[in-house]
Design a protein around this motif. Structure first.
Motif, mmCIF file in Angstrom:
data_model
loop_
_atom_site.group_PDB
_atom_site.id
_atom_site.type_symbol
_atom_site.label_atom_id
_atom_site.label_comp_id
_atom_site.label_asym_id
_atom_site.label_seq_id
_atom_site.Cartn_x
_atom_site.Cartn_y
_atom_site.Cartn_z
ATOM 1 N N UNK A 43 0.867 -1.183 0.000
ATOM 2 C CA UNK A 43 0.000 0.000 0.000
ATOM 3 C C UNK A 43 0.906 1.236 0.000
ATOM 4 N N UNK A 44 0.705 2.168 -0.928
ATOM 5 C CA UNK A 44 1.565 3.363 -0.975
ATOM 6 C C UNK A 44 1.491 4.160 0.332
ATOM 7 N N UNK A 45 2.639 4.553 0.826
ATOM 8 C CA UNK A 45 2.723 5.277 2.087
ATOM 9 C C UNK A 45 2.027 6.621 2.065
ATOM 10 N N UNK A 46 1.886 7.222 0.884
ATOM 11 C CA UNK A 46 1.221 8.526 0.818
ATOM 12 C C UNK A 46 -0.260 8.443 1.194
ATOM 13 N N UNK A 47 -0.792 7.227 1.282
ATOM 14 C CA UNK A 47 -2.203 7.062 1.650
ATOM 15 C C UNK A 47 -2.430 7.117 3.160
ATOM 16 N N UNK A 48 -1.357 7.106 3.938
ATOM 17 C CA UNK A 48 -1.508 7.082 5.392
ATOM 18 C C UNK A 48 -2.314 8.268 5.933
ATOM 19 N N UNK A 49 -2.087 9.502 5.481
ATOM 20 C CA UNK A 49 -2.934 10.593 5.999
ATOM 21 C C UNK A 49 -4.429 10.368 5.735
ATOM 22 N N UNK A 50 -4.759 9.777 4.595
ATOM 23 C CA UNK A 50 -6.167 9.485 4.308
ATOM 24 C C UNK A 50 -6.719 8.447 5.268
ATOM 25 N N UNK A 51 -5.908 7.458 5.583
ATOM 26 C CA UNK A 51 -6.314 6.423 6.531
ATOM 27 C C UNK A 51 -6.554 7.042 7.903
ATOM 28 N N UNK A 52 -5.628 7.899 8.335
ATOM 29 C CA UNK A 52 -5.754 8.546 9.643
ATOM 30 C C UNK A 52 -7.012 9.413 9.687
ATOM 31 N N UNK A 53 -7.238 10.173 8.641
ATOM 32 C CA UNK A 53 -8.431 11.026 8.590
ATOM 33 C C UNK A 53 -9.697 10.177 8.661
ATOM 34 N N UNK A 54 -9.743 9.104 7.899
ATOM 35 C CA UNK A 54 -10.933 8.246 7.913
ATOM 36 C C UNK A 54 -11.133 7.619 9.288
ATOM 37 N N UNK A 55 -10.058 7.104 9.868
ATOM 38 C CA UNK A 55 -10.210 6.442 11.163
ATOM 39 C C UNK A 55 -10.593 7.411 12.272
ATOM 40 N N UNK A 56 -9.904 8.543 12.351
ATOM 41 C CA UNK A 56 -10.161 9.469 13.461
ATOM 42 C C UNK A 56 -11.419 10.299 13.209
ATOM 43 N N UNK A 57 -11.435 11.039 12.107
ATOM 44 C CA UNK A 57 -12.589 11.911 11.853
ATOM 45 C C UNK A 57 -13.844 11.114 11.491
#
Length: 135
Positions: A43-57
């Motif tokens: 999984x491309x590392x640049x997707x991590x902020x999207x994952x964090x946003x989805x999980x937290x927000x």
């Protein structure tokens, strides 16, 4: 809606999203390690902020029942994708995690189908305000 349903809706939302909010915050504090793990799994590392946003927000939105149907649909898809990518059922040590993710997807699909229930922004305090559609 009876009193038990009024209480079980927000408690159920909390129980469903607690793992996502906690995990998202953990990804922030362990950003580099999480990014490396994602990349190791393809999984491309640049997707991590999207994952964090989805999980937290996304988790917070479900908790408070804000735009809950659509976010629940996103969270269901995320849970299934996470199971398929990070918890292969063929690995006996990952089977429970795989099934846990599928169970969480099922909970989110119930929110998508029936709404967030009482004590939510979408349906009001008593759960009687119904959404006419999921638009």
């Amino acid at each position: 809606m009876n009193q038990l349903q009024n209480i079980s809706a927000p408690v159920g939302r909390f129980l469903l999203v607690a793992i996502f909010i906690y995990s998202g915050i953990g990804k922030i504090t362990g950003y580099a390690a999480t990014q490396g793990y994602m990349e190791a799994m393809g999984v491309p590392g640049f997707m991590l902020p999207l994952v964090i946003i989805l999980e937290v927000l996304g988790g917070i939105a479900i908790l408070f029942g804000f735009k809950a149907r659509w976010i629940a649909l996103l969270m269901a898809g995320f849970s299934i994708l996470s199971a398929l990518i990070f918890h292969p059922f063929s690995d006996p040590e990952q089977q429970n995690n795989f099934l846990k993710n599928f169970a969480m997807a099922g909970g989110f699909l119930m929110i998508f189908s029936h709404g967030p229930g009482a004590f939510s922004f979408d349906e009001g305090i008593d759960g009687t305000r119904t959404q006419k559609s999921v638009r």
